[in-house]
Write a protein that holds these residues in place. Structure first.
Motif, PDB file in Angstrom:
ATOM      1  N   LEU A   1      12.497   2.926 -11.731  1.00  0.00           N
ATOM      2  CA  LEU A   1      11.271   1.935 -11.622  1.00  0.00           C
ATOM      3  C   LEU A   1      10.454   2.746 -10.377  1.00  0.00           C
ATOM      4  N   ASN A   2      10.734   3.994 -10.076  1.00  0.00           N
ATOM      5  CA  ASN A   2       9.797   4.796  -9.268  1.00  0.00           C
ATOM      6  C   ASN A   2       8.788   5.163 -10.054  1.00  0.00           C
ATOM      7  N   MET A   3       7.428   5.043  -9.166  1.00  0.00           N
ATOM      8  CA  MET A   3       6.293   5.408  -9.658  1.00  0.00           C
ATOM      9  C   MET A   3       6.112   6.969 -10.606  1.00  0.00           C
TER      10      MET A   3
ATOM     11  N   THR B   1       0.876  -1.069   0.175  1.00  0.00           N
ATOM     12  CA  THR B   1      -0.081   0.035   0.035  1.00  0.00           C
ATOM     13  C   THR B   1       0.791   1.177   0.018  1.00  0.00           C
ATOM     14  N   ALA B   2       1.941   1.212   0.566  1.00  0.00           N
ATOM     15  CA  ALA B   2       2.603   2.473   0.944  1.00  0.00           C
ATOM     16  C   ALA B   2       3.819   2.746  -0.102  1.00  0.00           C
ATOM     17  N   THR B   3       4.174   1.626  -0.600  1.00  0.00           N
ATOM     18  CA  THR B   3       5.297   1.666  -1.746  1.00  0.00           C
ATOM     19  C   THR B   3       5.289   2.728  -2.780  1.00  0.00           C
ATOM     20  N   GLY B   4       6.348   3.274  -3.077  1.00  0.00           N
ATOM     21  CA  GLY B   4       6.141   4.285  -4.358  1.00  0.00           C
ATOM     22  C   GLY B   4       7.291   3.815  -5.598  1.00  0.00           C
ATOM     23  N   ASP B   5       7.417   2.462  -5.596  1.00  0.00           N
ATOM     24  CA  ASP B   5       8.387   1.826  -6.426  1.00  0.00           C
ATOM     25  C   ASP B   5       7.903   0.599  -6.998  1.00  0.00           C
ATOM     26  N   VAL B   6       7.903   0.291  -8.158  1.00  0.00           N
ATOM     27  CA  VAL B   6       7.013  -0.763  -8.794  1.00  0.00           C
ATOM     28  C   VAL B   6       7.779  -1.985  -8.329  1.00  0.00           C
ATOM     29  N   PHE B   7       9.144  -2.174  -8.335  1.00  0.00           N
ATOM     30  CA  PHE B   7      10.022  -3.517  -7.796  1.00  0.00           C
ATOM     31  C   PHE B   7       9.632  -3.727  -6.395  1.00  0.00           C
ATOM     32  N   ASN B   8       9.667  -2.553  -5.410  1.00  0.00           N
ATOM     33  CA  ASN B   8       9.383  -2.746  -4.271  1.00  0.00           C
ATOM     34  C   ASN B   8       7.936  -3.269  -4.055  1.00  0.00           C
ATOM     35  N   LEU B   9       7.163  -2.980  -4.876  1.00  0.00           N
ATOM     36  CA  LEU B   9       5.735  -3.506  -4.806  1.00  0.00           C
ATOM     37  C   LEU B   9       5.856  -5.178  -4.940  1.00  0.00           C
TER      38      LEU B   9
ATOM     39  N   SER C   1      -1.121   6.176 -10.805  1.00  0.00           N
ATOM     40  CA  SER C   1       0.045   6.807 -10.316  1.00  0.00           C
ATOM     41  C   SER C   1       1.382   6.346 -11.646  1.00  0.00           C
ATOM     42  N   VAL C   2       1.426   5.431 -12.163  1.00  0.00           N
ATOM     43  CA  VAL C   2       2.454   4.720 -13.081  1.00  0.00           C
ATOM     44  C   VAL C   2       2.159   5.159 -14.552  1.00  0.00           C
ATOM     45  N   PHE C   3       0.979   4.518 -14.943  1.00  0.00           N
ATOM     46  CA  PHE C   3       0.352   4.572 -16.438  1.00  0.00           C
ATOM     47  C   PHE C   3      -0.338   5.910 -16.637  1.00  0.00           C
ATOM     48  N   THR C   4      -1.051   6.340 -15.760  1.00  0.00           N
ATOM     49  CA  THR C   4      -1.803   7.587 -15.568  1.00  0.00           C
ATOM     50  C   THR C   4      -2.882   7.831 -16.603  1.00  0.00           C
ATOM     51  N   VAL C   5      -3.774   8.544 -16.609  1.00  0.00           N
ATOM     52  CA  VAL C   5      -5.126   8.579 -17.378  1.00  0.00           C
ATOM     53  C   VAL C   5      -4.580   8.948 -18.807  1.00  0.00           C
ATOM     54  N   GLY C   6      -3.522   9.452 -18.946  1.00  0.00           N
ATOM     55  CA  GLY C   6      -2.845   9.649 -20.370  1.00  0.00           C
ATOM     56  C   GLY C   6      -2.669   8.433 -20.928  1.00  0.00           C
ATOM     57  N   PHE C   7      -2.474   7.234 -20.559  1.00  0.00           N
ATOM     58  CA  PHE C   7      -2.190   5.899 -21.158  1.00  0.00           C
ATOM     59  C   PHE C   7      -3.652   5.673 -21.749  1.00  0.00           C
ATOM     60  N   PHE C   8      -4.683   5.840 -21.036  1.00  0.00           N
ATOM     61  CA  PHE C   8      -6.019   5.202 -21.486  1.00  0.00           C
ATOM     62  C   PHE C   8      -6.310   6.281 -22.534  1.00  0.00           C
ATOM     63  N   ASP C   9      -6.358   7.565 -22.409  1.00  0.00           N
ATOM     64  CA  ASP C   9      -6.339   8.527 -23.578  1.00  0.00           C
ATOM     65  C   ASP C   9      -5.753   8.206 -24.800  1.00  0.00           C
ATOM     66  N   ALA C  10      -4.276   7.780 -24.978  1.00  0.00           N
ATOM     67  CA  ALA C  10      -3.454   7.478 -25.833  1.00  0.00           C
ATOM     68  C   ALA C  10      -3.995   5.868 -26.404  1.00  0.00           C
ATOM     69  N   VAL C  11      -4.178   5.002 -25.759  1.00  0.00           N
ATOM     70  CA  VAL C  11      -4.303   3.617 -26.097  1.00  0.00           C
ATOM     71  C   VAL C  11      -5.855   3.215 -25.293  1.00  0.00           C
ATOM     72  N   PRO C  12      -6.928   3.573 -26.127  1.00  0.00           N
ATOM     73  CA  PRO C  12      -8.150   3.491 -25.532  1.00  0.00           C
ATOM     74  C   PRO C  12      -8.655   1.985 -25.314  1.00  0.00           C
TER      75      PRO C  12
ATOM     76  N   ALA D   1      -3.350  -2.240  -5.210  1.00  0.00           N
ATOM     77  CA  ALA D   1      -2.223  -1.833  -6.062  1.00  0.00           C
ATOM     78  C   ALA D   1      -2.641  -1.672  -7.591  1.00  0.00           C
ATOM     79  N   LEU D   2      -3.440  -2.297  -8.171  1.00  0.00           N
ATOM     80  CA  LEU D   2      -3.705  -2.286  -9.475  1.00  0.00           C
ATOM     81  C   LEU D   2      -4.254  -0.765  -9.907  1.00  0.00           C
ATOM     82  N   ALA D   3      -5.209  -0.149  -9.090  1.00  0.00           N
ATOM     83  CA  ALA D   3      -5.442   1.032  -9.085  1.00  0.00           C
ATOM     84  C   ALA D   3      -4.294   1.929  -9.113  1.00  0.00           C
ATOM     85  N   ARG D   4      -3.507   1.770  -8.107  1.00  0.00           N
ATOM     86  CA  ARG D   4      -2.308   2.568  -7.969  1.00  0.00           C
ATOM     87  C   ARG D   4      -1.388   2.719  -9.194  1.00  0.00           C
ATOM     88  N   LEU D   5      -1.390   1.358  -9.858  1.00  0.00           N
ATOM     89  CA  LEU D   5      -0.498   1.058 -11.163  1.00  0.00           C
ATOM     90  C   LEU D   5      -1.111   1.963 -12.190  1.00  0.00           C
ATOM     91  N   LEU D   6      -2.475   2.223 -12.486  1.00  0.00           N
ATOM     92  CA  LEU D   6      -3.145   2.721 -13.406  1.00  0.00           C
ATOM     93  C   LEU D   6      -2.971   4.148 -13.240  1.00  0.00           C
TER      94      LEU D   6
END
Length: 498
Positions: A186-188, A123-131, A262-273, A255-260
């Motif tokens: 690897l930092n989010m 829950t608290a990590t800000g790093d995808v490998f640490n996740l 904080s990492v890929f961001t809403v910009g990813f869904f806009d670019a890859v609907p 964690a899946l929501a955090r990945l969406l």
């Protein structure tokens, strides 16, 4: 001290988990007291951290002073603060159940606290490998806890959980490797900017997204990646079923929501609907399939397990819609589901101890045989269906409104249909408890228990109190939506928008 709280909420249960093993060399009676003191401290830390975040914004901590992106960063914002409080409160509450229900071995409490540490770290990590590291810690602790059940089926379920869970974690790790190859970090927070520079349509980025989401979908138990869950929930010790049904998939969904976001961001869904469409499709299929599988069950605990497949599909659908209203609904339902499903598994454990009942037909007349436990089950069932003003209704309502705002009408239809299916399989259980005659007196003539029921195994007042508390919270938490909305609004404004 509060600046160190993000690392303390992880370190405290790790240290606490080592103590039962250490003192176990001299006595086997300190596991539960050590776990209780540890989780009381964990709860105080989590609540203090949440209050700080609400008042002053996110709290960041860099262990060892190695500044991100080269070091490992811990970050607690509004969303993660809510989940940290949930982890601490639920794990502390389940200890009240475990006091009498057991298992009582010091090794059990060591694994219990290790699981709490892993969930807190995820829950608290800000790093995808640490996740990934905390994902593995959580998995290893959960496998051991499931295997602690008293039947041979528990060992088989733990092995199945281990194999499927390892595949999911490996997929996630492979995806993290692709992200590192694409961005060099690897930092989010750092990834959010560099992914936009690398291009969302890059083969590396698209592959990373598919692998990481697929790996976490295994941990969430979305259909058809859910196969580990029913056996694990139904075969484990009732204390373990209560804990893991409430928290393990819940934190994986977060964690899946955090990945969406904080990492890929809403910009990813806009670019890859098509990626958003695919995730919504998987979530919708999970909602329907989980409900249909639950309808087909005659074993109550397996019915509840398949219900979780459907309910987590609902949560992921809310996150995938991506509007602020839908995110509020997903978070409310995530927290509410943890309380409701944990309470239901605790209740089924009590019923089995008292009457030996596991199947729907064996719940006949439970309202007379164990009135308090049956009433708790009834409240939790209707809350799960979505009867107002319970938290189940509030979460679903926000998700439906968010889906309407986004124009995803097919999802709205799925959500409404799933509510009817949820009513169908839970109504059968309610009918058995209150509108079917109980078995003959000769099969229930045993020692009375705290809520007036008839018992075969010892059931404490504390165990029943856990079910009652869960039922009350399922109603009360429905009124917290405005606070959650404020937290989400504050947090969403900090999400990267490349």
């Amino acid at each position: 001290m509060i600046e160190h709280a993000p690392v303390l909420v992880i370190a405290l249960p790790i240290v606490g988990g080592a103590l039962p093993l250490l003192f176990g060399l001299f006595t086997d009676r300190l596991g539960w007291p050590i776990a209780t003191v540890t989780l009381l401290g964990q709860t105080v830390l989590a609540v203090a951290l949440a209050m700080t975040v609400v008042d002053g914004g996110a709290v960041s901590y860099v262990p060892g002073g190695f500044v991100a992106p080269y070091g490992i960063e811990l970050v607690v914002d509004g969303l993660s603060a809510v989940v940290l409080v949930l982890i601490a409160a639920v794990s502390l509450g389940v200890l009240a159940y475990a006091r009498r229900a057991g298992p009582h071995a010091d090794s059990f409490y060591a694994q219990y606290l290790l699981l709490v540490a892993g969930l807190s770290g995820m829950t608290a990590t800000g790093d995808v490998f640490n996740l990934y590291v905390f994902l593995e810690i959580t998995g290893l602790a959960a496998y051991g806890l499931v295997a602690s059940g008293r039947s041979a089926s528990a060992a088989v379920a733990a092995l199945k959980y281990l194999i499927v869970g390892t595949i999911g974690a490996s997929l996630y790790l492979l995806g993290a490797g692709y992200l590192l190859a694409a961005t060099g970090t690897l930092n989010m927070a750092d990834l959010a900017g560099k992914l936009a520079e690398a291009g969302y349509g890059s083969t590396l980025v698209l592959t990373a997204f598919g692998l990481m989401v697929g790996g976490l979908a295994v941990k969430v138990a979305l259909y058809p990646l859910h196969t580990w869950q029913p056996d694990a929930y139904a075969s484990a010790h009732d204390t373990v079923s209560t804990l893991i049904s409430a928290l393990v998939s819940t934190v994986a969904a977060y964690a899946l929501a955090r990945l969406l976001f904080s990492v890929f961001t809403v910009g990813f869904f806009d670019a890859v609907p098509i990626a958003q469409t695919a995730l919504l499709t998987v979530a919708a299929v999970s909602i329907v399939a989980g409900s249909l599988l639950a309808v087909a069950q005659s074993d109550v605990q397996r019915m509840l397990a398949y219900s979780s497949v459907s309910q987590f599909g609902l949560v992921i659908a809310g996150f995938a819609v991506g509007t602020q209203v839908a995110i509020v609904g997903a978070l409310v339902h995530l927290v509410g589901h943890a309380v409701m499903k944990g309470g239901l598994f605790a209740a089924t454990g009590i019923v089995e101890r008292r009457t030996g009942a596991r199947r729907l037909t064996e719940y006949a007349g439970l309202g007379e045989r164990a009135p308090v436990t049956a009433a708790g089950i009834a409240v939790l069932l209707f809350a799960m269906v979505g009867v107002p003003p319970a938290v189940g209704f509030v979460g679903k309502w926000y998700i439906v409104v968010g889906a309407v705002e986004a124009g995803t009408w097919s999802l709205v239809v799925v959500l409404l249909a799933s509510t009817l299916l949820t009513l169908a399989y839970f109504a059968r259980l309610f009918e058995r408890m209150y509108f079917t005659a109980p078995p003959s007196a000769s099969t229930t003539d045993v020692t009375p228990m705290p809520d007036g029921g008839d018992g075969r195994e010892a059931v404490s007042t504390g165990m029943v109190a856990v079910v009652v508390a869960a039922a009350l919270l399922a109603v009360v938490l429905g009124g917290t939506a405005p606070l959650v909305e404020q937290i989400v609004e504050q947090t969403v404004s900090t999400f990267p928008h490349p």
